[in-house]
Design an enzyme around this catalytic site. Structure first.
Site, mmCIF file in Angstrom:
data_model
loop_
_atom_site.group_PDB
_atom_site.id
_atom_site.type_symbol
_atom_site.label_atom_id
_atom_site.label_comp_id
_atom_site.label_asym_id
_atom_site.label_seq_id
_atom_site.Cartn_x
_atom_site.Cartn_y
_atom_site.Cartn_z
ATOM 1 N N HIS A 1 0.891 -0.725 0.053
ATOM 2 C CA HIS A 1 0.074 0.160 -0.382
ATOM 3 C C HIS A 1 0.730 0.918 -0.181
ATOM 4 O O HIS A 1 0.328 2.180 -0.389
ATOM 5 C CB HIS A 1 -0.822 -0.227 0.599
ATOM 6 C CG HIS A 1 -0.338 -0.205 2.608
ATOM 7 N ND1 HIS A 1 0.402 -0.425 3.398
ATOM 8 C CD2 HIS A 1 -0.312 1.791 3.311
ATOM 9 C CE1 HIS A 1 0.783 0.590 3.953
ATOM 10 N NE2 HIS A 1 0.288 1.704 4.003
ATOM 11 N N ASP A 2 2.329 1.189 0.744
ATOM 12 C CA ASP A 2 2.902 2.899 0.899
ATOM 13 C C ASP A 2 4.116 2.596 -0.478
ATOM 14 O O ASP A 2 5.117 3.391 -0.101
ATOM 15 C CB ASP A 2 3.681 2.195 2.471
ATOM 16 C CG ASP A 2 2.957 3.645 2.543
ATOM 17 O OD1 ASP A 2 2.445 4.120 2.558
ATOM 18 O OD2 ASP A 2 2.944 3.041 4.250
ATOM 19 N N LYS B 1 5.804 5.995 -1.577
ATOM 20 C CA LYS B 1 6.823 6.383 -1.032
ATOM 21 C C LYS B 1 8.490 6.374 -1.782
ATOM 22 O O LYS B 1 9.124 6.921 -0.776
ATOM 23 C CB LYS B 1 6.651 5.373 0.430
ATOM 24 C CG LYS B 1 5.954 6.324 1.667
ATOM 25 C CD LYS B 1 6.038 6.062 2.770
ATOM 26 C CE LYS B 1 4.212 7.312 3.587
ATOM 27 N NZ LYS B 1 4.268 7.070 5.092
ATOM 28 N N HIS C 1 1.730 10.056 -2.661
ATOM 29 C CA HIS C 1 2.777 8.835 -2.499
ATOM 30 C C HIS C 1 1.370 7.819 -3.341
ATOM 31 O O HIS C 1 2.001 6.556 -3.621
ATOM 32 C CB HIS C 1 3.142 8.146 -1.709
ATOM 33 C CG HIS C 1 2.212 8.127 -0.737
ATOM 34 N ND1 HIS C 1 1.737 8.940 0.430
ATOM 35 C CD2 HIS C 1 1.822 6.365 -0.480
ATOM 36 C CE1 HIS C 1 1.245 8.274 1.105
ATOM 37 N NE2 HIS C 1 0.966 6.894 1.238
ATOM 38 N N HIS D 1 -5.848 4.064 0.156
ATOM 39 C CA HIS D 1 -6.142 3.824 1.585
ATOM 40 C C HIS D 1 -6.155 5.885 2.345
ATOM 41 O O HIS D 1 -6.122 4.971 3.357
ATOM 42 C CB HIS D 1 -5.043 3.226 1.470
ATOM 43 C CG HIS D 1 -3.062 3.498 1.925
ATOM 44 N ND1 HIS D 1 -3.243 3.599 0.544
ATOM 45 C CD2 HIS D 1 -2.585 4.355 2.547
ATOM 46 C CE1 HIS D 1 -1.157 4.322 0.841
ATOM 47 N NE2 HIS D 1 -1.479 4.335 1.833
ATOM 48 N N HIS D 2 -5.868 6.554 1.238
ATOM 49 C CA HIS D 2 -6.138 7.190 1.916
ATOM 50 C C HIS D 2 -7.148 8.403 1.886
ATOM 51 O O HIS D 2 -7.254 9.944 2.214
ATOM 52 C CB HIS D 2 -4.771 8.504 1.922
ATOM 53 C CG HIS D 2 -3.420 8.256 2.669
ATOM 54 N ND1 HIS D 2 -3.756 7.969 4.256
ATOM 55 C CD2 HIS D 2 -2.429 8.259 2.484
ATOM 56 C CE1 HIS D 2 -2.309 8.078 3.955
ATOM 57 N NE2 HIS D 2 -1.051 7.593 3.932
ATOM 58 N N ASP E 1 -3.940 0.281 8.550
ATOM 59 C CA ASP E 1 -2.838 1.208 8.237
ATOM 60 C C ASP E 1 -3.287 3.011 9.374
ATOM 61 O O ASP E 1 -1.929 3.675 10.280
ATOM 62 C CB ASP E 1 -3.314 2.871 6.857
ATOM 63 C CG ASP E 1 -1.858 3.318 6.165
ATOM 64 O OD1 ASP E 1 -0.610 2.958 6.786
ATOM 65 O OD2 ASP E 1 -1.695 4.984 6.396
#
Length: 341
Positions: A204-205, A208, A233, A257-258, A286
């Site tokens: 998911h990240d 970054k 990101h 996811h944000h 998260d």
């Protein structure tokens, strides 16, 4: 090894003739005079083929065949019906019941031998083919499992590289993946769906990777410009993962996811159930891990504080159903083990 034939007929003469014809071709022959005797015989023995008379006193051929087919040990033994009848209705009934073929009485030796041999050869060919298919299937399955293991190792390595960029998020991606999978399990998702969500959580990240370490590890509060860089990101991650065409949904967690349940998140500002369900699960996982882990500017937060924040964000920041599941998981975690070690 010679072929083993069981002949079942209430007529002694028929048994003797059939036995003589088959034995002359080096076949092993066992004879039974009734369906009851045949059923008892088959409890301890397994011939290669059964020649079965239809009309017998007591249990007839159809009832005997039904008993043979209902027993797992004998269900696949081929059966040829013996009959003096010459009507298509009897043949149709017999074939529907599971007989492989019919033989007319009185026996013609050449016909009897041909039918017996052809039936046994056909069954052996089918068995060999089934074994070969099973063997090939096992090989393909083993190769597929190997590829899946390799893929998972690559994904875990990549997620480890992502976490390594942030001094204060050791194991973050793995924990988010584990929490997300547990949420999916508790709401009834299949094992395959749980595995998919786990994979999405691990990556998911991934976006970054494109964020400077000076921003990720900054010990002070981010400036507005730095925060806008961080907000890139999700889109970066989705772009990276979109190249994996074999798993098109892999980018789901990375991109959304944000997002917030009330529509005030980023990058797309979508709300409620317009946010993919996997992303909603990953979002709560998260946020939970972010609060239960150390950061450059603070220590891990307490369970009570985290619980309060999740309750506060229920239905606004987070999906209410998945928030309740996470709260349930926290309630069971009396030792506060769900956190960075």
């Amino acid at each position: 090894m010679s072929d083993w034939i069981l002949v079942v007929d209430d007529d002694t003469t028929n048994l003797r003739i059939a036995s003589h014809i088959l034995s002359a071709e080096n076949m092993r022959v066992s004879c039974m005079k009734s369906g009851e005797d045949a059923i008892r015989f088959l409890q301890e023995n397994r011939p290669d083929l059964i020649l079965l008379d239809i009309h017998m006193p007591g249990i007839d051929g159809f009832e005997t065949l039904a008993a043979v087919r209902s027993n797992l040990k004998t269900a696949d033994i081929p059966v040829i019906f013996l009959t003096a009848d010459d009507d298509s209705e009897t043949e149709t009934q017999g074939l529907k019941a599971g007989a492989m073929d019919f033989l007319k009485k009185p026996f013609v030796p050449e016909v009897l031998l041909l039918r017996v041999r052809h039936t046994i050869e056909l069954i052996r060919l089918q068995t060999d083919l089934a074994r070969e298919v099973e063997k090939k299937t096992d090989v393909v399955k083993a190769q597929h499992e190997k590829l899946e293991r390799i893929s998972m190792q690559i994904v875990k390595t990549l997620s480890g590289a992502i976490d390594a960029k942030d001094t204060y998020t050791n194991g973050h991606s793995t924990r988010v993946a584990e929490y997300s999978r547990e949420i999916a399990k508790r709401v009834g998702f299949s094992e395959k769906q749980q595995d998919d969500i786990y994979m999405m959580g691990l990556l998911h990240d991934v976006g970054k990777i494109g964020i400077p370490e000076s921003i990720i590890n900054k010990p002070a509060r981010l400036t507005e410009e730095e925060y806008r860089v961080i907000q890139n990101h999700p889109a970066m991650g989705a772009k990276i993962l979109s190249n994996i065409t074999e798993f098109p949904k892999l980018a789901t967690g990375a991109r959304w996811h944000h997002e917030r349940y009330d529509g005030k998140g980023y990058p797309d500002g979508i709300a409620g159930e317009d946010i993919p369900v996997e992303a909603r699960m990953i979002a709560i996982a998260d946020a939970y891990d972010a609060m239960s882990s150390r950061r450059s500017y603070r220590d891990a937060l307490t369970q009570d504080y985290i619980r309060g924040e999740l309750v506060k964000g229920r239905g606004t920041q987070f999906d209410p159903i998945f928030t309740d599941v996470m709260l349930e998981m926290m309630a069971e975690d009396t030792a506060f083990d769900m956190r960075e070690k």
